[in-house]
Write a protein that holds these residues in place. Structure first.
Motif, mmCIF file in Angstrom:
data_model
loop_
_atom_site.group_PDB
_atom_site.id
_atom_site.type_symbol
_atom_site.label_atom_id
_atom_site.label_comp_id
_atom_site.label_asym_id
_atom_site.label_seq_id
_atom_site.Cartn_x
_atom_site.Cartn_y
_atom_site.Cartn_z
ATOM 1 N N ARG A 196 79.232 -55.408 18.275
ATOM 2 C CA ARG A 196 79.372 -54.168 17.491
ATOM 3 C C ARG A 196 78.103 -53.717 16.729
ATOM 4 N NH1 ARG A 196 84.348 -54.895 13.501
ATOM 5 N NH2 ARG A 196 83.879 -52.596 13.253
ATOM 6 N N TYR A 197 77.424 -54.545 16.511
ATOM 7 C CA TYR A 197 75.996 -54.237 15.961
ATOM 8 C C TYR A 197 75.255 -53.438 16.717
ATOM 9 C CZ TYR A 197 71.780 -54.217 13.184
ATOM 10 O OH TYR A 197 70.598 -53.608 12.428
ATOM 11 N N ARG A 198 75.215 -54.161 17.934
ATOM 12 C CA ARG A 198 74.515 -53.250 19.099
ATOM 13 C C ARG A 198 74.796 -51.814 19.166
ATOM 14 N NH1 ARG A 198 71.648 -55.155 24.001
ATOM 15 N NH2 ARG A 198 72.248 -57.264 23.749
ATOM 16 N N VAL A 199 76.139 -51.716 19.439
ATOM 17 C CA VAL A 199 76.603 -50.220 19.588
ATOM 18 C C VAL A 199 76.170 -49.458 18.208
ATOM 19 C CG1 VAL A 199 78.554 -49.138 19.879
ATOM 20 C CG2 VAL A 199 78.601 -51.189 21.228
ATOM 21 N N PHE A 200 76.308 -50.085 17.295
ATOM 22 C CA PHE A 200 76.138 -49.318 15.804
ATOM 23 C C PHE A 200 74.486 -48.860 15.899
ATOM 24 C CE2 PHE A 200 74.305 -50.125 11.579
ATOM 25 C CZ PHE A 200 75.141 -49.052 10.854
ATOM 26 N N VAL A 201 73.732 -49.722 16.337
ATOM 27 C CA VAL A 201 72.166 -49.268 16.512
ATOM 28 C C VAL A 201 72.039 -48.402 17.527
ATOM 29 C CG1 VAL A 201 69.962 -49.974 16.692
ATOM 30 C CG2 VAL A 201 71.676 -51.223 15.036
ATOM 31 N N GLU A 202 72.366 -48.753 18.552
ATOM 32 C CA GLU A 202 71.938 -47.967 19.865
ATOM 33 C C GLU A 202 72.453 -46.551 19.978
ATOM 34 O OE1 GLU A 202 71.410 -50.210 23.346
ATOM 35 O OE2 GLU A 202 70.708 -52.141 22.254
ATOM 36 N N ASP A 203 73.685 -46.442 19.315
ATOM 37 C CA ASP A 203 74.471 -45.139 19.353
ATOM 38 C C ASP A 203 73.708 -44.243 18.526
ATOM 39 O OD1 ASP A 203 76.115 -45.917 21.312
ATOM 40 O OD2 ASP A 203 78.074 -45.700 19.834
ATOM 41 N N ARG A 204 72.871 -44.519 17.710
ATOM 42 C CA ARG A 204 72.160 -43.785 16.773
ATOM 43 C C ARG A 204 70.574 -43.445 17.234
ATOM 44 N NH1 ARG A 204 73.775 -40.876 12.077
ATOM 45 N NH2 ARG A 204 72.141 -40.763 10.650
ATOM 46 N N ALA A 205 69.902 -44.092 18.440
ATOM 47 C CA ALA A 205 68.879 -44.064 18.695
ATOM 48 C C ALA A 205 68.366 -42.475 19.090
ATOM 49 C CB ALA A 205 68.557 -44.953 20.118
ATOM 50 N N ASP A 206 69.022 -41.915 19.643
ATOM 51 C CA ASP A 206 68.562 -40.566 19.938
ATOM 52 C C ASP A 206 68.579 -39.686 18.772
ATOM 53 O OD1 ASP A 206 68.192 -40.921 22.844
ATOM 54 O OD2 ASP A 206 70.182 -40.419 23.370
ATOM 55 N N TYR A 207 69.449 -39.853 17.775
ATOM 56 C CA TYR A 207 69.467 -39.097 16.743
ATOM 57 C C TYR A 207 68.384 -39.335 15.906
ATOM 58 C CZ TYR A 207 70.902 -37.083 12.157
ATOM 59 O OH TYR A 207 71.008 -36.461 11.104
#
Length: 229
Positions: A196-207
């Motif tokens: 879940r932490y991986r998704v939490f971080v990487e979903d924000r990368a482009d923004y």
């Protein structure tokens, strides 16, 4: 040593940031990144009797005996290292202060130690860091969680890697998969599920990268650090 007007509070957690003078590239090789990683561990319990320069060079996968002794020492830790990221011109740390004045003493030790190492290695003299380190108190668990994401995404925001796990000089891999001889202790402060932490971080990368682009345009920041010739 210069003392802070408002001392950092015992038991509180802080985002610590320190930048090099004039955007000078102070981590220019794997050996220099490794040196700072070792320094972070070596001075966590204060100043040992043996200078770090006399120990074996730190490598994340093969912690030297000297560092193992530091880990098992009965001396109280100055700080708890919660998160870190080393960048070519600066470093980010999240530290919890465990002894009175611990963070200030710890930062003086690690920054001075690395300055001596870097100056000898590059045949230079003088200060390496831009004044006193900056600190921001972390007041809530939510703020802490979002701050770790911001720090772990720094290399992506700077276009140095495409994904945060590709940057070996941050604590991101410790958060998502675990590593041998970890530097950080975050389990008492954060309840991290790696997937879940991986998704939490990487979903924000482009923004976060877009925000970084806007910031550089507004502040006219240089795109690349200066290098020591």
């Amino acid at each position: 040593m210069q003392y802070r007007k408002d001392p950092l509070a015992l038991g509180e957690t802080y985002h610590i940031y320190s930048r090099s003078i004039s955007m000078l590239a102070i981590f220019t090789s794997p050996a220099e990144y490794d040196r700072m990683l070792g320094t972070l561990l070596y001075y966590q319990r204060g100043k040992p009797t043996i200078p770090f320069s006399r120990t074996l060079r730190y490598k994340p996968k093969t912690t030297p005996t000297s560092l193992q002794k530091i880990r098992s020492s009965d001396k109280p830790k100055f700080v708890q290292i919660v998160c870190y990221c080393l960048m070519p011109t600066h470093l980010h740390l999240i530290l919890k202060q465990l002894t009175e004045g611990g963070i200030s003493a710890y930062m003086a030790l690690i920054l001075n130690s690395y300055t001596r190492y870097f100056n000898i290695r590059h045949h230079r003299k003088g200060p390496l860091w831009e004044g006193r380190f900056k600190d921001v108190r972390v007041k809530t668990d939510e703020q802490l969680l979002h701050l770790t994401r911001y720090i772990h995404l720094n290399p992506v925001t700077a276009y140095m890697v495409g994904r945060p796990e590709e940057w070996g000089d941050s604590s991101y891999r410790e958060y998502i998969s675990g590593v041998k001889d970890p530097i950080c202790e975050f389990k008492g402060l954060l309840n991290i599920d790696p997937a879940r932490y991986r998704v939490f971080v990487e979903d924000r990368a482009d923004y976060q990268r877009r925000l970084g682009d806007i910031k550089r345009l507004l502040l006219e920041e240089p795109c690349a650090p200066q290098k020591w010739a």
